[in-house]
Design an enzyme around this catalytic site. Structure first.
Site, PDB file in Angstrom:
ATOM      1  N   LYS A  98     -11.529   5.867  -6.562  1.00  0.00           N
ATOM      2  CA  LYS A  98     -11.114   5.252  -5.304  1.00  0.00           C
ATOM      3  C   LYS A  98     -11.572   6.169  -4.179  1.00  0.00           C
ATOM      4  O   LYS A  98     -11.126   7.307  -4.069  1.00  0.00           O
ATOM      5  CB  LYS A  98      -9.599   5.067  -5.254  1.00  0.00           C
ATOM      6  CG  LYS A  98      -9.101   4.551  -3.908  1.00  0.00           C
ATOM      7  CD  LYS A  98      -7.578   4.557  -3.844  1.00  0.00           C
ATOM      8  CE  LYS A  98      -7.105   4.323  -2.428  1.00  0.00           C
ATOM      9  NZ  LYS A  98      -5.629   4.416  -2.298  1.00  0.00           N
ATOM     10  N   ASN A 207       2.198   2.447  -3.852  1.00  0.00           N
ATOM     11  CA  ASN A 207       2.853   3.652  -4.342  1.00  0.00           C
ATOM     12  C   ASN A 207       4.218   3.825  -3.682  1.00  0.00           C
ATOM     13  O   ASN A 207       5.264   3.704  -4.314  1.00  0.00           O
ATOM     14  CB  ASN A 207       1.967   4.865  -4.084  1.00  0.00           C
ATOM     15  CG  ASN A 207       2.509   6.167  -4.689  1.00  0.00           C
ATOM     16  OD1 ASN A 207       1.804   7.160  -4.749  1.00  0.00           O
ATOM     17  ND2 ASN A 207       3.743   6.198  -5.140  1.00  0.00           N
ATOM     18  N   THR A 208       4.211   4.080  -2.372  1.00  0.00           N
ATOM     19  CA  THR A 208       5.448   4.426  -1.666  1.00  0.00           C
ATOM     20  C   THR A 208       6.511   3.346  -1.795  1.00  0.00           C
ATOM     21  O   THR A 208       7.699   3.660  -1.901  1.00  0.00           O
ATOM     22  CB  THR A 208       5.145   4.690  -0.181  1.00  0.00           C
ATOM     23  OG1 THR A 208       4.119   5.677  -0.080  1.00  0.00           O
ATOM     24  CG2 THR A 208       6.379   5.192   0.553  1.00  0.00           C
TER      25      THR A 208
END
Length: 257
Positions: A98, A207-208
């Site tokens: 990525k 993610n978060t």
């Protein structure tokens, strides 16, 4: 439901999960398991992947079950991103990368020029390249013309939880792309993830929204279900919106007095 295909690889799950900021390894491991994700991403610069004495999440997981997607977070230039990618590849983790080159420290928005340059350099090195970008429609097209294997436009700034703030641009990117479009950054809730999939995105990376939730494990499951529901809804094809109500039952054959 159709499978997600990236380059020559296929995946059942359309949820790509980040692995940072969990309250503990145990919670992280359980969240990853219930999410059903097959692709896990992590920042190479934030992990000492060669130092065996320092534990990291890779040691907590059965890596035969997952494809790892290292990212180049922390890079400010194309050259830095390429060095980080080569470090990950030399460790034997994966040849899929990525590309993340941040251009603004306050907003954490990606640098379009350096992202384009890094992607071109990594393609020449034989990587499977997935660049993280803003929702710039022209940039997405230029990246695909280079030969990247997927486009990863942000829904909103990294970690903001604001969800999709520009669905029109995102729709333009999806409509013009022949490679997978994976919505990355800014997802805050399951409704955001479902919305991205209903627009036609091929996947969601987050993610978060999971790691910082009050209950990361429950949120990981919620995101899994939302992405599946959104994708099924997209494949099924929603009804057209109308300005007025329309009877849901047929009017013919009704009993009249």
């Amino acid at each position: 439901m159709e499978m997600l295909k990236i380059a020559n690889r296929t995946f059942q799950s359309r949820l790509l999960l980040g692995t940072g900021k969990y309250p503990s390894f145990e919670v992280q491991k359980e969240a990853v398991a219930v999410s059903g994700s097959e692709i896990l991403t992590f920042a190479v610069r934030r992990m000492n992947i060669f130092e065996q004495s320092q534990p990291n999440f890779l040691e907590q997981l059965d890596l035969s079950r997952y494809t790892l997607l290292p990212n180049t977070a922390g890079a400010k230039t194309a050259e830095e991103a390429v060095r980080i990618a080569k470090l990950a590849k030399s460790s034997g983790l994966c040849d899929m990368i990525k590309v993340e080159v941040i251009g603004c420290d306050k907003s954490l928005l990606p640098d379009p020029v350096e992202t384009l340059k890094a992607s071109e350099m990594l393609l020449e090195e034989g990587f499977i390249v997935l660049p993280y970008t803003s929702d710039d429609v022209v940039l997405a097209r230029r990246l695909e013309e280079l030969g990247v294997h997927g486009i990863m436009p942000g829904a909103s700034p990294i970690g903001s939880g604001k969800g999709i703030i520009n669905p029109l641009n995102l729709q333009f990117i999806i409509d013009q792309s022949s490679v997978p479009v994976i919505v990355d950054a800014g997802i805050g809730s399951p409704k955001d993830a479902a919305y991205a999939m209903e627009l036609g995105a091929d996947g969601v990376l987050l993610n978060t929204a999971v790691s910082n939730a009050n209950d990361p494990v429950k949120m990981a499951l919620a995101m899994k279900l939302a992405i599946e529901a959104g994708r099924l809804g997209y494949e099924a094809g929603r009804i057209k919106e109308k300005n007025y109500g329309v009877a849901s039952s047929p009017l013919t054959g009704m009993i009249t007095s």
